[in-house]
Design an enzyme around this catalytic site. Structure first.
Site: not given
Length: 399
Positions: A126, A399
């Protein structure tokens, strides 16, 4: 948007949930049961899923949902939580992730939230999209049989063991108070509390159902394991030092367990509560929350700072071109940030700015790694001290 002649990217519809679940299962090695899938549908909706298709075959997915996060100083800043990101193993290295992320993040930019957040299954993915790690955790194993607390440590007060049925009425309020003052922590949605207290078998990892101990300013939720006999902490929340010390003293007193396993941030006081500060053994060190700054001015003006200063930052963003040159002026801990056309004091990529933004990682280390350039030592010192925080950031929930 297309990646090549055969791959098409589009937002999902309500008819695509089975395709989403299939991709997620292959990527993360776990089939979503009906309850888990229903909970995800409450957190978001199908229009916030981006799907890649090879003809009629789903081959990639990325989703997001609205959330907020505490930034240094206590402000609650709007953010987008990016999750369920995967590409089918049959379609790797064809630009599918970049195409999904480009479409998704253009929409996130237009929606206006200053930050985007995610948790990364791999550390190399990322950074190219402007995300930097902002919280770190260590896994600790403590042999409780040899744990003795120093004589200066105040005796335990206020801790009690509670029944599972009592926990939903106590824990969310304590977590909320902790989250409001803890940089990096996010509010926990009601549906995630429901999942936590439901404590379904597939979430236990072969351990027992949850046990709870509560202090007015903290709580511990843990499981027990056999062969070896151990306590495995699921959540340890402490708003005050007194709550932290008291909860640890009670936790160490749990009988018929040899070790306590817990994940905690980098600077917890546990070793210094004990007569043998070597007793807590670090068994792993890992990042948790990653962030991308979507709107530099809004993000930099939202947090507080440790030092009043004036710096010009040149921020590079090769992914979304959201960078630029910014004047950052801090007065009484609060910043004003505007775009300028001036010679910079500091040059850095937007992922590095995200990493130093929450205070866990220091600017000086990025300079030593040639990922940040300062005009001179005075500018680097000012940046390093200005963005520093009393404690590193801590992620609230995964999450």
């Amino acid at each position: 948007m297309t990646t090549d002649e055969s791959i098409t990217i589009r937002t999902a519809t309500d008819d695509d949930w089975n395709a989403v679940a299939l991709l997620d299962a292959h990527a993360f090695g776990e089939h979503q049961n009906a309850e888990d899938l229903a909970e995800t549908q409450i957190l978001t909706n199908s229009e916030h899923f981006y799907l890649a298709w090879d003809g009629e075959t789903p081959v990639g997915v990325a989703m997001h949902f609205p959330m907020s996060v505490t930034v240094p100083g206590g402000a609650q800043l709007d953010a987008s939580g990016v999750s369920w990101v995967s590409v089918a193993p049959t379609h790797r290295r064809r630009g599918i992730l970049r195409s999904m992320f480009t479409q998704q993040h253009r929409a996130l930019h237009d929606a206006g939230a200053p930050l985007s957040l995610l948790t990364a299954s791999e550390a190399t993915i990322y950074g190219r999209f402007g995300y930097g790690p902002v919280t770190e955790e260590v896994s600790i194993s403590l042999d409780r049989r040899f744990a003795r607390f120093r004589p200066e440590v105040a005796p335990t007060t206020g801790v009690r063991l509670i029944e599972t049925a009592e926990a939903p009425g106590l824990l969310p309020d304590i977590y909320h108070r902790w989250q409001q003052q803890t940089a990096g922590a996010q509010p926990k949605p009601p549906i995630r509390w429901e999942r936590f207290f439901a404590d379904r078998e597939n979430r236990r990892g072969g351990l027992t159902a949850l046990f709870f101990m509560v202090h007015p300013d903290g709580y511990v939720a843990y499981r027990r394991g056999r062969n070896p006999n151990r306590v495995v902490v699921q959540e340890f929340i402490a708003i005050t030092d007194e709550a932290y010390s008291s909860l640890w003293q009670v936790l160490v007193g749990v009988d018929l367990a040899d070790t306590i396993e817990v994940q905690q941030s980098l600077d917890e006081a546990l070793p210094f509560l004990l007569t043998d500060y070597r007793l807590p053994k670090v068994t792993a060190h890992h990042d948790t929350l990653w962030a991308r700054i979507m709107h530099v001015e809004a993000a930099l003006e939202a947090r507080t700072y440790a030092l009043d200063t004036s710096l010009v930052l040149a921020v590079r963003d090769p992914f979304l071109d959201a960078g630029g040159t910014y004047s950052l002026t801090v007065t009484d801990g609060r910043a004003t940030c505007t775009k300028v056309e001036s010679e910079p004091d500091i040059e850095l990529d937007i992922d590095v700015l995200a990493s130093i933004y929450f205070g866990t990682h220091r600017a000086r280390l990025f300079a030593a790694a040639s990922r940040l350039t300062a005009r001179n030592e005075e500018s680097l010192h000012a940046l390093d001290q200005t963005f520093g925080t009393d404690r590193p950031a801590v992620m609230g929930w995964g999450f």
